[in-house]
Design a protein around this motif. Structure first.
Motif, PDB file in Angstrom:
ATOM      1  N   PHE A   1       0.824  -1.202   0.000  1.00 49.55           N
ATOM      2  CA  PHE A   1       0.000   0.000   0.000  1.00 49.55           C
ATOM      3  C   PHE A   1       0.865   1.262   0.000  1.00 49.55           C
ATOM      4  N   HIS A   2       1.901   1.247   0.816  1.00 44.33           N
ATOM      5  CA  HIS A   2       2.736   2.446   0.900  1.00 44.33           C
ATOM      6  C   HIS A   2       3.946   2.353  -0.011  1.00 44.33           C
ATOM      7  N   ASP A   3       4.029   1.255  -0.757  1.00 45.58           N
ATOM      8  CA  ASP A   3       5.108   1.058  -1.715  1.00 45.58           C
ATOM      9  C   ASP A   3       6.471   1.321  -1.070  1.00 45.58           C
ATOM     10  N   ILE A   4       6.750   0.559  -0.040  1.00 46.95           N
ATOM     11  CA  ILE A   4       7.965   0.776   0.749  1.00 46.95           C
ATOM     12  C   ILE A   4       9.196   0.253   0.013  1.00 46.95           C
ATOM     13  N   VAL A   5       9.081  -0.971  -0.519  1.00 42.25           N
ATOM     14  CA  VAL A   5      10.217  -1.542  -1.249  1.00 42.25           C
ATOM     15  C   VAL A   5       9.738  -2.032  -2.616  1.00 42.25           C
ATOM     16  N   PRO A   6      10.618  -2.172  -3.599  1.00 47.67           N
ATOM     17  CA  PRO A   6      10.209  -2.675  -4.913  1.00 47.67           C
ATOM     18  C   PRO A   6       9.589  -4.070  -4.805  1.00 47.67           C
ATOM     19  N   VAL A   7       8.738  -4.377  -5.789  1.00 48.59           N
ATOM     20  CA  VAL A   7       7.955  -5.623  -5.753  1.00 48.59           C
ATOM     21  C   VAL A   7       8.827  -6.843  -5.459  1.00 48.59           C
ATOM     22  N   GLY A   8       9.949  -6.946  -6.132  1.00 51.57           N
ATOM     23  CA  GLY A   8      10.776  -8.145  -5.997  1.00 51.57           C
ATOM     24  C   GLY A   8      11.370  -8.323  -4.609  1.00 51.57           C
ATOM     25  N   GLU A   9      11.462  -7.257  -3.869  1.00 51.71           N
ATOM     26  CA  GLU A   9      12.149  -7.356  -2.574  1.00 51.71           C
ATOM     27  C   GLU A   9      11.191  -7.487  -1.400  1.00 51.71           C
ATOM     28  N   ARG A  10       9.903  -7.524  -1.717  1.00 53.15           N
ATOM     29  CA  ARG A  10       8.913  -7.524  -0.619  1.00 53.15           C
ATOM     30  C   ARG A  10       9.087  -8.700   0.321  1.00 53.15           C
ATOM     31  N   LYS A  11       9.236  -9.892  -0.275  1.00 50.65           N
ATOM     32  CA  LYS A  11       9.311 -11.099   0.549  1.00 50.65           C
ATOM     33  C   LYS A  11      10.516 -11.009   1.484  1.00 50.65           C
ATOM     34  N   LYS A  12      11.609 -10.544   0.904  1.00 48.40           N
ATOM     35  CA  LYS A  12      12.829 -10.428   1.700  1.00 48.40           C
ATOM     36  C   LYS A  12      12.626  -9.403   2.825  1.00 48.40           C
ATOM     37  N   TYR A  13      11.946  -8.339   2.484  1.00 49.32           N
ATOM     38  CA  TYR A  13      11.736  -7.279   3.469  1.00 49.32           C
ATOM     39  C   TYR A  13      10.859  -7.779   4.628  1.00 49.32           C
ATOM     40  N   VAL A  14       9.834  -8.582   4.296  1.00 49.53           N
ATOM     41  CA  VAL A  14       8.977  -9.152   5.345  1.00 49.53           C
ATOM     42  C   VAL A  14       9.820 -10.007   6.284  1.00 49.53           C
ATOM     43  N   ASP A  15      10.680 -10.832   5.701  1.00 56.50           N
ATOM     44  CA  ASP A  15      11.535 -11.668   6.536  1.00 56.50           C
ATOM     45  C   ASP A  15      12.446 -10.828   7.426  1.00 56.50           C
ATOM     46  N   GLU A  16      12.958  -9.767   6.844  1.00 53.47           N
ATOM     47  CA  GLU A  16      13.821  -8.879   7.624  1.00 53.47           C
ATOM     48  C   GLU A  16      13.066  -8.274   8.800  1.00 53.47           C
ATOM     49  N   LEU A  17      11.836  -7.843   8.484  1.00 49.79           N
ATOM     50  CA  LEU A  17      11.027  -7.238   9.549  1.00 49.79           C
ATOM     51  C   LEU A  17      10.798  -8.220  10.682  1.00 49.79           C
ATOM     52  N   LEU A  18      10.463  -9.455  10.307  1.00 46.43           N
ATOM     53  CA  LEU A  18      10.204 -10.460  11.331  1.00 46.43           C
ATOM     54  C   LEU A  18      11.460 -10.701  12.167  1.00 46.43           C
ATOM     55  N   GLU A  19      12.593 -10.714  11.489  1.00 42.16           N
ATOM     56  CA  GLU A  19      13.841 -10.895  12.237  1.00 42.16           C
ATOM     57  C   GLU A  19      14.120  -9.708  13.148  1.00 42.16           C
ATOM     58  N   THR A  20      13.778  -8.525  12.652  1.00 42.72           N
ATOM     59  CA  THR A  20      13.981  -7.321  13.464  1.00 42.72           C
ATOM     60  C   THR A  20      13.259  -7.418  14.800  1.00 42.72           C
TER      61      THR A  20
ATOM     62  N   ARG B   1       4.525  -4.484  12.279  1.00 44.75           N
ATOM     63  CA  ARG B   1       3.618  -3.776  11.370  1.00 44.75           C
ATOM     64  C   ARG B   1       3.872  -2.269  11.422  1.00 44.75           C
ATOM     65  N   ALA B   2       4.067  -1.763  12.652  1.00 50.91           N
ATOM     66  CA  ALA B   2       4.319  -0.334  12.780  1.00 50.91           C
ATOM     67  C   ALA B   2       5.648   0.036  12.122  1.00 50.91           C
ATOM     68  N   LEU B   3       6.638  -0.862  12.224  1.00 49.11           N
ATOM     69  CA  LEU B   3       7.957  -0.572  11.672  1.00 49.11           C
ATOM     70  C   LEU B   3       8.000  -0.702  10.157  1.00 49.11           C
ATOM     71  N   ALA B   4       7.049  -1.451   9.600  1.00 51.89           N
ATOM     72  CA  ALA B   4       7.095  -1.780   8.182  1.00 51.89           C
ATOM     73  C   ALA B   4       7.188  -0.544   7.288  1.00 51.89           C
ATOM     74  N   VAL B   5       6.542   0.551   7.712  1.00 52.30           N
ATOM     75  CA  VAL B   5       6.552   1.750   6.862  1.00 52.30           C
ATOM     76  C   VAL B   5       7.754   2.643   7.143  1.00 52.30           C
ATOM     77  N   LYS B   6       8.696   2.146   7.922  1.00 52.79           N
ATOM     78  CA  LYS B   6       9.896   2.914   8.314  1.00 52.79           C
ATOM     79  C   LYS B   6       9.502   4.260   8.905  1.00 52.79           C
ATOM     80  N   PRO B   7       8.759   4.254  10.011  1.00 52.97           N
ATOM     81  CA  PRO B   7       8.265   5.521  10.577  1.00 52.97           C
ATOM     82  C   PRO B   7       9.360   6.256  11.343  1.00 52.97           C
ATOM     83  N   GLU B   8       9.089   7.528  11.593  1.00 52.65           N
ATOM     84  CA  GLU B   8      10.019   8.312  12.411  1.00 52.65           C
ATOM     85  C   GLU B   8       9.476   8.495  13.824  1.00 52.65           C
ATOM     86  N   PHE B   9       8.139   8.378  13.908  1.00 46.72           N
ATOM     87  CA  PHE B   9       7.503   8.651  15.199  1.00 46.72           C
ATOM     88  C   PHE B   9       6.510   7.527  15.504  1.00 46.72           C
TER      89      PHE B   9
END
Lengths: 339, 326, 326, 420
Positions: free
Chosen positions: B120-139, B166-174
């Motif tokens: 929805f917020h187009d955080i990472v390119p399509v191909g990297e989404r799966k990797k990014y989800v895994d990273e988030l979970l590891e985070t 979920r909150a971190l997924a959009v790379k928030p500042e606050f």
């Protein structure tokens, strides 16, 4: 006072739970919620039963009162109260004890009172079952009880309905109901969890004052170690359906022997004595589920002091330095330091 | 200019009643609260249930529309933005909810939930989404293998980690965290607090931490504001609470908090009475009905927040007067 | 409380206006006069009748005039199917038989099924409870019609053949002359009405028992029941005092909601046993295209329905202090 | 996806709930039969209107008392008589015979005639005996004689339709539950009714739950005037007793004026679309049911939407900035699916049971068979001890309704979000 085996048969023992096992028959088979729980309560003693959610502390308290649904619950062991084993008592006998010699208060003051009866009616009821007082005497006694738990305008409150009272007031009413027949034992199941700290302090103080006045033994069930420290003289710590440590409050808080008690105490942020951004001590992993209990020590998976023996062999609860600990290598003991 | 700022924020909820269900009054949930949070700072908001601390958080994040007052985020007044104009700010501010059981959609797996946000917020390119989800979970220290699990397959602590992810997924500042640990067991609470502290450092987050537990706030936050019945009573640094605290309510709160030491237990401090109804707040100081320092003037005039130096402010006339007199 | 009741009344006014509107519109989808008389009467006569009925007026005039009729319960129009009798007369005559059938049925059903549900709650989870639940489900799976058809056969023909005893009439035969109240009660009613009443009790029992059991089960899980047991209340006290009083609210709702069916009667029973109640009249009117009767009857049913909804609201207030004192 | 479904907790709970599994299998059976009727012409509407055998032929392999059987035989004889007369005039005998339920394909006409003469002879002898039941009841040689003649008559009779016929089994099934007063096969009619019931139940369920869900969602999520309007609408509909509403709607569809209007409007396309007069289809029944049944789901969905709107995960979705549409359909709707499913199964039962009642009142299904029509038709049969028709309709319906009752109960347990 610290607990000792010698108190077991002394006349002042009010309640003695021995090897209590409580299981539920479910679709998934028999589930053992509480296993081999033993502890005692002396007259006038204030004992805390502590543990995290799902450790079986509420099941233990409801087993003492036999309030669990009969047709799916199986008990073994014994609950000695006033010379009788409550587990063998017929329902009728149990009814005479409940509310009269053992009383209980609950976690949710908002829902624990019947919404369609007045406060007075509900107080009256307890007196009606267990005393021979006349109608007017019951009213007087009820108002006296309301005064005792420091409810303002007791005469007016007597005719009000529960929804007209705040949570703290309702918990006071529940305490009044519980104390109506001057019980020998009061079981308080998380009485302040649903309340704010300032109200919690009021209720705890009230309970402490009343206990001093009436010499009622109180078993306080809670997950909040602070509440225990504030009120109890002795603590029973439960983990995954078993008692893991039993000691006087002072001993437990300063020198915990069981690794679980120790970890639990360390994981609470301590007021005033910290450095900014300091990490809290944690207990890694998860509580094992009732369906998949390890055969060895139930805490082994999460224990910092784990050894091979812990995984293979279930420790028995045993006396170590004036207290009961269920651990092969109690913290600070010779065995533990060896390893 | 502060990174996040609220000025005279008011939130009232109408009460309907009478024959025609007209508005007959309002719950005064938040009554003119102002606050500033500097970049990288964590502000604690403490108070008992019903004091409006959650409403304050939700109004700042624009889950609720303020009745009056304004909210500023990084120099923009977000309280006046339309739904579409607010969108760029949505990914910069996030909210972590209290109840780990009801804050996750029970019919979405962990990865579905995270992917939805990322897409929805187009955080990472399509191909990297799966990797990014895994990273988030590891985070948040969840195993990536858990990506296809539904919320009910997680424990309470794990769910709260998922909430944080979920909150971190959009790379928030606050991030506003609304009682993130109060529904958890003590041992799990410590895990989550540690995680939040790590993340705060790692991502340089600015946070607003709402809680009723003084010990947790003291441990976790830089500064805190104490709320009572929709108003700020005191604003104080968390470095040395025991000495700095001046307001009678904060003191009472501090002293009714049980201490984990049976030997140090002195006589319990009791704050008599109960919180007045926010439907009908008293005209003067909201705390007047329970305060030990109460004077006649307290009951009729609402005290102003007075600065006592070094970021400490207090809304209590008798205390201020005493301090000024010496 | 009175504000609450008044609010409920006001709330139901637009609903009632809506019902009358809907009924009137639906009945005008096809020309009622033409479909009743089209094949036998000339164009002129049809026009005449349309004028008599006021069907040639604009719809809003018809609406308000009919609304007036309903509110004053003044139905002067002649029935098309019973020449010489007004709709009001037909309604007045048929209301008695309907009530004679349904009122005893309602009382009996409620008493029996509440008792059974209490038995079920008492033996909760044991074989007795299970057997009752299974019986209720089995009973619910058989069509209402089968109960009527078989019930009538068993109660009349079969009973007569096997015992020689014929207490029930197969069908309503009308009264001989004008029966006195005593005769009505002791002879006519048992002869003509008792069997349909029994059948309707049996039919309704499955549903009601299950409903009341669910109510009891829900009540038994409440915290205050545990409190009562912890007080030392016996199971009898818990069941009959604590649970029943709380269960009164859903029980009353259900009973009052069935009141409209007292008036509509049980359509099937009436038409099967030839009881000249309102249900049968309406059914005949629908089949014969008797427009004035259909219109007036449906509007009155809706009125009764709304009045009983209001009664439920009032009874709520009587039984639930939370409503009464709000 | 499939794997995930099979591994989900709800599915495992369902699989453990044996009555629910059995019920599903039963329901699946009914659905398959009805699909076979719709797409495979298993039983056509003509089949169930067709006269297949003597009137009031007993079913379940039972036989009535002798005199009643004789009456049935007499009808049969008359029927054959008429048939033979026609056969002599009309070249299209075979067609006629089949219509009367006589299987003559495998026999040359001479043999058929011979058999019939033989049958007449036996039958005539039997008809001449008065008080036949009493004689049989007394027993003795005379009774023996009568019974042997009756057996012979039966044998010949059976020969007409079973001997050497390829469809022996089908024929047996056709007559297994006997015939009604028009000599139509009760079995075929009961089977055909499955299609009617499933169609009515399924379409009504889908429509009512669909309408209710959409309105409920809109009302619950948006609030304001939309909510007020929907609440008013369902309060209004709910205030008209169900059966009265059905009657009013039945009134609307009677007389074919609605058809005419629709056909005029669509240039007769409507008639082609539904294949005949509106009144003869199930459409009026389905419309009437949908119009009454959407209220329940609407009320429930609205209430639940109101609750979910305030839930933390929906708030979390809003914090993300998701559009209303996404929040509604991705976060709220999936969490209402269990309610939709449960409501669907409840409405399914409701529609089937009400269809019976409507048909009984003469307001329901007009053409073909339905359980309601069958029960209605058997009113007077019961008084004469003829239970085949009502028994068959009840049994067929009982199976379906019971299975649905059990399943919807189980679904409520299994899908309760408190346990998910």
């Amino acid at each position: 006072m610290s607990d000792d085996k010698t108190t077991q048969n002394s006349p002042q023992t009010v309640l003695s739970v021995q090897d209590l096992c409580t299981s539920f028959r479910t679709d998934d088979g028999l589930i053992n919620a509480v296993k081999n729980v033993s502890f005692e309560l002396a007259a006038g003693e204030f004992v805390g039963l502590v543990g995290e959610s799902g450790c079986g502390k509420s099941v233990t308290s409801k087993s003492i009162m036999r309030l669990l649904p009969d047709h799916i619950t199986e008990y073994s062991g014994a609950i000695e109260f006033g010379g009788t084993n409550l587990l063998e008592l017929p329902e009728k006998g149990m009814q005479e004890i409940r509310g009269n010699r053992i009383a209980m208060i609950f976690q949710e003051p908002m829902t624990a009172l019947n919404p369609v009866f007045t406060i007075g009616w509900q107080l009256n009821e307890a007196l009606l079952y267990h005393t021979k007082l006349g109608k007017a005497e019951r009213r007087d006694r009820a108002i006296e009880l309301l005064k005792m738990v420091e409810i303002p305008l007791p005469e007016q409150r007597y005719d009000e309905y529960p929804h007209q009272l705040s949570g703290g007031m309702r918990q006071r009413v529940l305490i009044a109901i519980a104390l109506a027949c001057e019980p020998e034992l009061l079981i308080a199941d998380e009485p302040t969890t649903a309340l704010d700290v300032t109200i919690q302090a009021q209720i705890l103080k009230l309970m402490r004052d009343l206990q001093e006045k009436t010499n009622t033994a109180i078993l306080l069930i809670t997950h909040d170690l602070g509440v225990v420290a504030q009120t109890c003289s002795r603590v029973v710590v439960m983990y995954a359906g078993q008692v893991v440590e039993q000691a006087s409050s002072s001993d437990l808080f300063h020198r915990p022997r069981h690794p679980y008690s120790k970890a639990l105490l360390e994981s609470i942020p301590r007021s005033g004595k910290k450095k900014k951004g300091q990490r809290l001590a944690t207990i890694p992993g998860l509580v094992p589920t009732l369906q998949m209990m390890p055969s060895g020590c139930r805490f082994a998976d999460r224990c910092d002091y784990k050894q091979d023996r812990c995984v293979d062999e279930q420790p028995e609860i045993g006396l170590t330095e004036e207290r009961l600990v269920r651990c092969h290598f109690p913290v600070g003991s010779a065995e533990a330091s060896e390893a | 200019m502060s990174f996040v700022k609220a000025e005279d924020l008011v939130k009232h909820f109408p009460i309907r009643g009478g024959v025609f269900s007209r508005i007959v009054g309002a719950v005064h949930a938040v009554n003119g609260v102002s606050l500033q949070i500097e970049k990288g700072e964590t502000l604690g908001v403490i108070g008992e249930s019903g004091c409006g601390k959650s409403t304050l958080g939700k109004t700042i994040i624009r889950l609720l529309q303020p009745t009056a007052g304004s909210v500023w985020f990084d120099g923009t007044m977000t309280s006046a933005l339309s739904h579409n104009d607010l969108m760029p700010f949505r990914r910069r501010m996030q909210f972590i909810f209290q109840d780990p059981y009801s804050s996750l959609n029970p019919r979405m797996t962990a990865s579905q939930m995270l992917t939805e946000v990322i897409r929805f917020h187009d955080i990472v390119p399509v191909g990297e989404r799966k990797k990014y989800v895994d990273e988030l979970l590891e985070t948040v220290q969840l195993r990536p293998e858990y990506r296809n699990r539904y919320p009910h397959e997680f424990s309470g602590g794990q769910r709260q980690r998922l909430n944080i992810a979920r909150a971190l997924a959009v790379k928030p500042e606050f991030i506003i965290a609304d009682e993130p640990v109060s529904a958890l067991d003590v041992s799990v609470q410590a895990q989550i607090l540690n995680l939040l502290m790590d993340l705060r450092e790692q991502f340089g987050l600015t946070m607003m931490f709402i809680s009723h537990d003084l010990k947790v706030v003291e441990h976790f936050c830089d500064r805190m504001i104490v709320m009572y019945l929709g108003s700020v009573m005191e604003r104080v640094s968390c470095d040395n609470i025991y000495e700095d605290v001046r307001h009678p309510y904060t003191k009472a709160l501090l002293r009714s908090n049980p201490i984990n030491d049976p030997d140090e237990q002195t006589e319990l401090f009791i704050l008599e009475g109960e919180v007045p109804s926010p439907r009908d707040p008293p005209p003067g100081c909201p705390f007047a009905s329970r305060c030990e320092l109460v004077e006649d003037a307290c009951r009729s005039t609402q005290p102003e927040l007075v600065t006592l130096g070094e970021g400490q402010q207090i809304a209590c006339d008798p205390v201020v007067r005493k301090l000024r007199e010496g | 409380m009175w504000a609450y009741v008044t609010r409920r009344i006001l709330y139901n006014v637009p609903v009632f206006l809506g019902i009358v509107l809907f009924v009137m519109l639906a009945l005008r989808v096809r020309d009622p006069v033409n479909s009743h008389l089209g094949k036998v009467k000339s164009e002129q006569e049809i026009k005449q009748l349309r004028k008599e009925m006021g069907l040639d007026r604009p719809f809003h005039i018809q609406y308000f005039s009919f609304l007036g009729d309903v509110c004053t319960l003044n139905f002067d129009d002649e029935c098309w199917d019973h020449p010489g009798r007004s709709v009001g007369e037909v309604m007045g005559e048929s209301i008695g038989p309907s009530l004679a059938l349904t009122l005893p049925a309602l009382v009996l059903t409620t008493l029996i099924s509440v008792s059974i549900s209490l038995v079920s709650a008492w033996f909760r989870g044991r074989w007795m409870d299970k057997a009752l639940v299974i019986t209720a489900v089995l009973g619910m799976s058989v069509s209402f019609l089968v109960y009527i058809v078989v019930g009538q056969y068993m109660g009349t023909t079969w009973l007569k053949e096997h015992t020689g005893f014929a207490p029930f009439a197969v069908s309503f035969g009308g009264y001989d002359g004008e029966p006195t109240a005593m005769e009505m009660l002791l002879e006519v009613w048992p002869h003509y009405y008792l069997l349909p009443v029994l059948i309707s009790v049996i039919v309704a029992m499955g549903y009601d028992t299950r409903f009341y059991r669910a109510v009891m089960v829900e009540e038994s899980a409440r915290d205050y029941i545990t409190t009562a047991r912890a007080k030392g209340a016996s199971r009898v006290k818990v069941l009959f005092v604590h649970m029943l009083k709380n269960a009164m609210i859903p029980i009353i709702t259900r009973v009052v909601i069935t009141i409209p069916f007292l008036i509509t009667g049980s359509f099937l029973l009436e038409s099967y046993f030839g009881i000249p109640g309102m249900g049968r009249e309406l059914l005949t009117a629908v089949n014969h295209g008797d427009f004035p009767v259909v219109q007036a009857f449906t509007a009155v049913f809706a009125l009764v329905y709304i009045l009983s909804n209001l009664l439920t609201d009032v009874l709520y207030a009587v039984f639930d202090p939370r409503v009464r004192l709000s | 996806m499939m794997q995930r479904l099979l591994n989900s907790r709800s599915f495992r709970k369902y699989w453990k709930h044996k009555p629910a599994v059995v019920s599903s299998i039963i329901i699946a059976g009914y659905v398959i039969v009805s699909l076979a009727i719709v797409f495979g012409d298993l039983v056509t509407i003509e089949n169930c209107e067709q006269r297949v055998a003597p009137k009031e032929l007993p079913g379940f392999g039972l036989l009535p008392v002798v005199s009643e059987e004789l009456n049935a035989q007499e009808e049969y004889v008359n029927e054959i008589d008429r048939l033979l007369q026609k056969q002599r005039k009309n070249p299209d005998t075979e067609e006629k015979c089949r219509y009367m339920g006589l299987e003559v394909v495998d026999r040359p006409p001479e043999q058929l005639e011979k058999e019939i003469e033989e049958y007449f002879a036996v039958a005539d002898q039997l008809y001449q005996i008065d008080d036949i039941d009493d004689i049989v009841a007394e027993g003795g040689s005379e009774a023996q004689d009568i019974l042997s003649k009756l057996t012979k008559a039966r044998e010949i009779q059976r020969g007409f339709y079973t001997a050497e016929s390829q469809d022996a089994l089908a024929r047996k099934l056709q007559l297994s539950l006997g015939t009604d007063r028009q000599g139509r096969s009760i079995f075929l009619r009961a089977v055909y009714s499955i299609k009617v019931a499933i169609t009515v139940g399924f379409v009504t369920g889908i429509l009512a739950v669909g309408i209710g869900t959409i309105l409920g969602l809109i009302a619950g999520y948006s609030g304001g005037w939309a909510d007020a309007l929907v609440t008013w609408l369902y309060s209004t509909f709910a205030s008209i007793p169900n059966i009265v509403l059905l009657m009013v709607l039945a009134w609307v569809f009677q007389g074919g004026e609605v058809d005419k209007w629709l056909n005029d409007l669509t240039n007769n396309y409507f008639e082609k679309l539904i294949g005949g007069a509106l009144e003869e289809t199930l459409i009026p029944v389905i419309i009437a049911f949908s119009a009454t049944y959407w209220i329940g789901p609407c009320r429930i969905i609205r209430g639940e939407t109101l609750k979910l709107r305030e839930s933390e995960y929906v708030q979390a979705a809003r914090v993300m900035g998701f559009s209303r549409f996404r929040v509604l359909f991705r976060h709220i709707l999936p969490n209402l699916s269990h309610l939709m499913l449960i409501n669907f199964s409840l409405l399914f039962i409701g529609a089937i049971k009400s269809e019976v009642i409507l048909s009984f009142l003469g307001l329901g299904v007009q053409r073909g068979a339905s359980w309601g029509k069958m029960i209605d038709a058997s009113k007077s049969d019961v008084a004469n001890g003829m239970f085949w028709q009502i028994g068959a309709a009840t049994a067929f319906m009982f199976g379906l309704v019971l299975a649905f009752n059990i399943l919807s109960d189980a679904l409520q347990d299994i899908l309760d979000p408190k346990h998910v």
